[in-house]
Design an enzyme around this catalytic site. Structure first.
Site, PDB file in Angstrom:
ATOM      1  N   ASP A 175       0.914  -1.149   0.142  1.00 56.52           N
ATOM      2  CA  ASP A 175       0.174  -0.011  -0.216  1.00 56.52           C
ATOM      3  C   ASP A 175       0.794   1.251   0.271  1.00 56.52           C
ATOM      4  OD1 ASP A 175      -2.372  -0.936   0.298  1.00 56.52           O
ATOM      5  OD2 ASP A 175      -1.350  -1.720   2.366  1.00 56.52           O
ATOM      6  N   ASP A 197      -1.185  -2.656  -3.860  1.00 53.75           N
ATOM      7  CA  ASP A 197      -2.458  -3.094  -3.466  1.00 53.75           C
ATOM      8  C   ASP A 197      -3.100  -1.912  -3.620  1.00 53.75           C
ATOM      9  OD1 ASP A 197      -4.495  -5.110  -2.084  1.00 53.75           O
ATOM     10  OD2 ASP A 197      -3.933  -3.528  -0.163  1.00 53.75           O
ATOM     11  N   ASP A 201      -5.409   2.087   2.591  1.00 49.54           N
ATOM     12  CA  ASP A 201      -6.401   1.605   3.657  1.00 49.54           C
ATOM     13  C   ASP A 201      -6.246   1.891   5.018  1.00 49.54           C
ATOM     14  OD1 ASP A 201      -7.006  -0.387   1.539  1.00 49.54           O
ATOM     15  OD2 ASP A 201      -5.646  -1.595   2.575  1.00 49.54           O
ATOM     16  N   ARG A 248     -12.873   0.470  -5.539  1.00 53.98           N
ATOM     17  CA  ARG A 248     -12.759   1.547  -3.678  1.00 53.98           C
ATOM     18  C   ARG A 248     -12.346   2.870  -3.983  1.00 53.98           C
ATOM     19  NH1 ARG A 248      -9.069  -3.610  -1.112  1.00 53.98           N
ATOM     20  NH2 ARG A 248     -10.706  -4.832  -1.959  1.00 53.98           N
TER      21      ARG A 248
END
Length: 687
Positions: A175, A197, A201, A248
């Site tokens: 991330d 990724d 997050d 997302r």
């Protein structure tokens, strides 16, 4: 600049007139500037006179939104303020200070590669990690904030390229920023892209987070929030630009209070990334979604049956699929104050304002170091009597800001800032830009000392070949007298030539006749971006010309008669390479004391007969005076303007006109990609 093809060579002459006669009042005053101590020795006659620089404004910035709310024993988010400020350029130093127990303001002043790829640097509490202007990058890795970590600011960085080659990667948890159980975090003005990724997050009850003014792009699983059975997290997500991100955007799972406003989600057609959904309220999330702009996004807003999602004031353009709302959420103003922008304005606002800025993480908008000040005065009260002598004193290979402050007066000289002296500012110190004048009278066809002629570029009074250059509060002129030199073959007389990237021109008067302002690049294959604001450019023939990518904003282009009193001319003559952007004139005025219907807005300059060029001028949101022709574009040198790129958008005034075959206009959809930020391409000049 003259035509290089066609039946004859243009020679436009006039009598010599007083500079700036009849020039309108100043548009704005230049902001006061403070600079730091001198470095090194600048010649035998140098007398450094500098004061310590004050703390930059960004150093006192604190978070808004839920990151500003008192909770968990923490009163807002202010990062490492009060701790030492350190500058890092290596991974070892970044880790040393990011993991330390004491507070730090960590300025990242280089692109730092992360080894091994995908490593997430652990960040301890009470830290500000900030990029120095546009120079701070984390390449191939990111940051991790574990349980209990709090009061962290991650700001003004580019974090990129941990992508491991698999689009829907389930093997690599690489991330840009991962938070597991942290609180009071502000993620602001970053450029996050192309990770294996997530870009962000926020997991495991992480709360009191504000994510603002970021660019998020070229990613699959972009921004996930939740991963908890608890419903405790409070997050604010505002003024972010999501572009070419699949999913997302964000997805919020079991979030107590999710306030999303003023975000711009853009999915362009024909690209290799297609959105699967935009904003998603999952589980027991309560979401307020307001004044955001969704362009081309599939399933722009979706929610679970168990979630509550309140929408208001959003704009949807070219979207398809699910667009849902329902239930009762919360009132964000019970927790903090905010004033949302209009959703319709977001494309322009976020293209200009999202992502890293030159004036964050720095002391003067260039680098996180103190600036050196050199002074010039004709009367000997400064360090130097000529501007060129001060430029000569700047070290070759200069890496630090140097501000040359020029006292009021007339400096008859030529000034050249060579390519090996970047980060130079020429700053007039008078109360008006008219107080400080740099002027010379060379023309293209004049013989130089030592033989040969100057040529168009060589005629410039001021020539800038160094990147990261700024000029403010000055008058720059070429007063070559066409009337007295009618026999001369080569009447072009440049006041200012730029052949560099990231050139900031502010609060200037640039005056001449033919070829006043040459906005060029160092080579045909080199980028040269110029941002000119709150200035006057005066001339009559092709007086804004060249191959640079340039924005003329909030300025006045003043049309003059020719040497013999006649009215006829051309404002722009772009020579833009194909695939590049040319000239954008926006929020400006084009007018002058010349005859009605006597001036073209522009014509295509295919320099040297180069058919591969694709000249471009766009004039938008500007006032056009009566001198502008009803058919404002014309051919040049055997090349048709209709084969190149000339357009208008929402101009007004007696010289404006509606769309036609001879007067192309942008559509509203096209105009959304013709903003200042589209031209400057990630460079954000300091205001």
């Amino acid at each position: 600049m003259t035509e290089l093809h066609g039946p004859g060579r243009a020679r436009h002459r006039r009598k010599k007139t007083a500079l700036v006669a009849g020039v309108p009042l100043a548009l704005t005053a230049a902001a006061a500037m403070a600079y730091g101590t001198a470095f090194g020795v600048f010649g035998a006659d140098a007398q450094p006179k500098a004061a310590a620089a004050p703390a930059p404004a960004w150093a006192d910035d604190t978070a808004d939104g839920f990151a500003s709310v008192e909770a968990h024993g923490q009163k807002g988010t202010y990062g490492g303020r009060g701790g030492r400020t350190v500058t890092v350029r290596t991974l070892a130093d970044l880790e040393k200070y990011a993991t330390a127990a004491e507070p730090y303001v960590i300025v990242v002043a280089a692109a730092i590669p992360v080894d091994p790829k995908g490593k997430e640097i652990k960040v301890a509490s009470d830290k500000t990690i900030v990029g120095a202007g546009a120079s701070g990058e984390i390449v191939g890795g990111g940051f991790f904030l574990g349980r209990g970590v709090h009061n962290v600011i991650i700001r003004n960085l580019t974090i990129r390229d941990s992508y491991a080659g698999v689009w829907n990667d389930k093997e690599h948890d690489f991330d840009a920023i991962q938070m597991d159980g942290a609180h009071h975090v502000w993620i602001d003005h970053n450029d996050l892209r192309h990770m294996a990724d997530g870009l962000i997050d926020s997991r495991k009850d992480t709360t009191n987070v504000t994510v603002s003014w970021n660019r998020l792009s070229r990613n699959n699983k972009t921004f996930g929030i939740g991963w908890s059975e608890n419903t405790t997290a409070d997050l604010t997500v505002h003024h972010n630009w999501f572009r070419e991100t699949e999913q997302r955007n964000p997805s919020t799972d079991n979030v107590a209070h999710a306030h999303l406003y003023n975000n711009y989600l853009q999915d362009d057609p024909g690209t290799d990334i297609t959105s699967s959904y935009g904003n998603y309220a999952r589980g027991r999330t309560k979401m307020v979604l307001e004044n955001s702009y969704f362009k081309g996004v599939d399933n722009p807003v979706i929610k679970d049956a168990t979630a509550a999602l309140v929408q208001r004031g959003n704009v949807f353009s070219g979207t398809s699929g699910r667009n849902e709302s329902g239930g009762t959420a919360f009132d964000p103003k019970r927790y903090y104050r905010y004033t949302p922008d209009r959703a319709a304005d977001l494309p322009g606002i976020l293209k200009a304002g999202a992502g890293p800025r030159e004036d964050i993480g720095t002391t003067n908008g260039t680098q996180a170091v103190r600036a050196t000040t050199l002074t010039v005065a004709k009367d000997g009260s400064g360090q130097y009597r000529s501007v060129q002598r001060a430029v000569d004193a700047v070290p070759a290979g200069n890496t630090a800001p140097v501000v040359i402050r020029i006292a009021p007066g007339t400096y008859r000289e030529t000034v050249k800032v060579p390519s090996n002296k970047p980060h130079v500012t020429l700053q007039g110190t008078g109360g008006s830009r008219k107080d400080t004048l740099i002027v010379e009278g060379h023309a293209s066809g004049m013989t130089k000392p030592g033989g040969g002629t100057y040529g168009t570029g060589g005629s410039a009074t001021v020539a800038v070949e160094a990147d990261d250059f700024t000029a403010r509060n000055l008058s720059l002129a070429n007063d070559f007298d066409e009337a007295r030199n009618q026999q001369l073959d080569g009447q072009q007389a440049v006041a200012l030539r730029t052949a560099a990237d990231r050139v900031r021109l502010d609060d200037l008067i640039v005056s001449g006749d033919q070829d006043t302002l040459l906005l060029d690049t160092a080579a045909k294959d080199r980028t040269g971006r110029v941002y000119l604001t709150d200035s006057y450019v005066i001339g009559n023939t092709d007086f804004v010309f060249g191959r640079a990518t340039a924005v003329v904003d909030r300025s006045v282009l003043t049309l003059k008669k020719r040497w013999n009193g006649t009215s006829a001319g051309y404002v722009t003559a772009p020579s833009t390479p194909a695939g590049r952007k040319g000239f954008l004139i926006t929020r400006s005025t084009i007018d002058g004391d010349v005859s009605a219907g006597s001036f073209h807005l522009g014509r295509p300059w295919h320099a040297g007969g180069d058919a591969s060029l694709d000249p471009q001028t766009t004039v938008r949101d500007s006032t056009l005076g009566a001198p502008i022709k009803k058919t404002p574009w014309t051919d040049m040198g055997g090349f048709s303007w209709k084969d190149d790129r000339f357009a208008e958008y929402k101009n007004k005034g007696p010289g404006a006109g509606g769309p036609s075959a001879d007067r192309p206009h942008l559509s509203d959809a096209q105009a959304a990609d013709f903003e200042t930020a589209d031209w400057l391409g990630g460079w954000k000049p300091a205001d």
